[in-house]
Design a protein around this motif. Structure first.
Motif, PDB file in Angstrom:
ATOM      1  N   VAL A  39       0.721  -1.830   0.087  1.00 31.33           N
ATOM      2  CA  VAL A  39       0.056   0.007   0.031  1.00 31.33           C
ATOM      3  C   VAL A  39       1.020   1.220   0.165  1.00 31.33           C
ATOM      4  N   ASN A  41       1.481   4.987  -0.426  1.00 32.57           N
ATOM      5  CA  ASN A  41       0.781   6.703   1.465  1.00 32.57           C
ATOM      6  C   ASN A  41       1.494   7.706   0.960  1.00 32.57           C
ATOM      7  N   ARG A  57      -5.954   5.053   0.654  1.00 35.06           N
ATOM      8  CA  ARG A  57      -5.265   4.145   1.424  1.00 35.06           C
ATOM      9  C   ARG A  57      -6.483   3.606   1.588  1.00 35.06           C
ATOM     10  N   GLU A  58      -7.979   3.213   2.113  1.00 34.35           N
ATOM     11  CA  GLU A  58      -8.920   2.534   2.248  1.00 34.35           C
ATOM     12  C   GLU A  58      -9.309   1.663   0.806  1.00 34.35           C
ATOM     13  N   ASP A  88       2.129  -1.770   4.566  1.00 33.14           N
ATOM     14  CA  ASP A  88       1.845  -0.321   4.062  1.00 33.14           C
ATOM     15  C   ASP A  88       3.735   0.395   3.703  1.00 33.14           C
TER      16      ASP A  88
END
Length: 187
Positions: A39, A41, A57-58, A88
């Motif tokens: 993920v 960011n 992010r979701e 992340d």
């Protein structure tokens, strides 16, 4: 030969092909396989109205969970052991390639499998591809898997009469068809 294989996936056609390759290698070597979804960011350097990092992010996490669920189902179908993982990127000072390398170390991977072209947007134009950055600093073997389209293009370029395609792909001057096709074959 390999006992721990980590494969990075991102939902692109190329990462799907890389996953298939890693799955086959894990099956053939009776190895553990860890599909990894990172993920990203992204930091926003400006104030953009309507731009919510939490929602972004979701969406990444939702996509990652679905991709990893699909990967796990395929692993079970092929009787390949392993546990998918979602991670992340650290908020400051880390990028996707670094997170992949860290995750490979945490998994004690002895092979890292990556697709050569993911779908990470315009960032690649300025910073280079994730795969390239991983390869430059990897401390373990890295298998780069091209997209099926790239494999087909190379195979087609190697056929007689396709010297112009081969020359364009490899930025070489077109000579006779046989010479160009011979030069275009991957070594």
């Amino acid at each position: 030969m390999y006992k721990h294989i980590l494969v990075a996936i991102d939902g692109s056609e190329t990462s799907e092909h890389a996953f298939g390759t890693a799955l086959q290698l894990a099956h053939d070597n009776d190895a553990q396989l860890q599909p990894l979804y990172v993920v990203d960011n992204p930091l926003v350097a400006y104030d953009a109205s309507g731009y919510d990092l939490i929602i972004l992010r979701e969406a990444f996490v939702k996509e990652g969970r679905q991709l990893l669920a699909d990967a796990l189902a395929r692993m079970k179908h092929e009787n390949v052991a392993g546990e998918p993982r979602i991670v992340d990127v650290a908020p400051i000072g880390e990028d996707i390639s670094e997170r992949i390398r860290i995750s490979a170390n945490e998994f004690n991977a002895d092979l890292l499998v990556l697709g050569t072209h993911g779908r990470r947007g315009f960032k690649r134009l300025f910073l280079g591809s994730v795969a390239e950055r991983v390869v430059r600093s990897a401390s373990l073997p890295v298998l780069l898997v091209p997209s099926r389209q790239a494999q087909t293009a190379v195979a087609d370029a190697a056929k007689p009469g396709h010297a112009d395609v081969a020359a364009a792909m490899y930025e070489m001057p077109a000579s006779s068809g046989a010479d160009a096709a011979r030069q275009a074959r991957p070594r």
